[in-house]
Scaffold this active site. Sequence first.
Site, short mmCIF file in Angstrom:
data_model
loop_
_atom_site.label_atom_id
_atom_site.label_comp_id
_atom_site.label_asym_id
_atom_site.label_seq_id
_atom_site.Cartn_x
_atom_site.Cartn_y
_atom_site.Cartn_z
N VAL A 42 -7.32 -82.01 5.05
CA VAL A 42 -7.18 -80.64 5.55
C VAL A 42 -5.71 -80.31 5.79
O VAL A 42 -5.23 -79.22 5.46
CB VAL A 42 -8.02 -80.41 6.83
CG1 VAL A 42 -7.79 -79.00 7.37
CG2 VAL A 42 -9.50 -80.62 6.53
N CYS A 43 -4.97 -81.26 6.35
CA CYS A 43 -3.54 -81.03 6.60
C CYS A 43 -2.78 -80.80 5.30
O CYS A 43 -1.86 -79.99 5.24
CB CYS A 43 -2.94 -82.22 7.34
SG CYS A 43 -3.66 -82.51 8.97
#
Length: 220
Positions: A42-43
Amino acid sequence: MRIGATIPNFKADTTKGPIDFYEWLGDSWCVLFSHPADFTPVCTTELGRIAVHKEHFEKRNVKVLAHSVDDLKCHVDWVNDIKSYCPDIIGNFPYPIVADPTRELAVKFGMLDDKDKDDPELAQTVRALFIISPDHRVRLTMHYPTSTGRNVDEILRVIDSLQLTDRLKVIATPANWTPGTKVMILPSVSEADADKMFSNIERVSMPSGNVYVRTTTDYE
């Protein structure tokens, strides 16, 4: 870091060299945001999409500064993965990533998950984000859990709202506002003054009889 607070100056190592925050910021706005960990899915999407929107931040006079508790070498190696995953990032990675392995900044800015904040093995930063104006004041905060990625369009939208309402202090932006759509005239503005300031005003009748919903598109 509450809204209206002055963010303290700090020095940090980043992927673009050491910075002194106040000196680095200059007369720009800033989006300072944390991510839980390098080499996570996600990052990678978040930092990539923010990098792709480089020009959108620049035209708003906004500098971007990322942060996590990973070390500098980890950041540098991860940037290559982000650029590979987001091939529409043009040129060098556009903004610095702060290395905070001691968690000093994470603690100072309240970026840690309360459940794990005292465990150095588990204490990763949540998705905290601060919009900071050139006078070093915190103007907006967002905190997302690690499981939910942020929306870059929303970050840009709130920057537009903050900069517009700084320029025209007699208005506010309503829910779901986007640039070019109707804004609200503040209740503190008298009817007579409103008519002098704006050429087209739409007044909404309410059952209470109070006229407090007044909108206009006359603000560019």
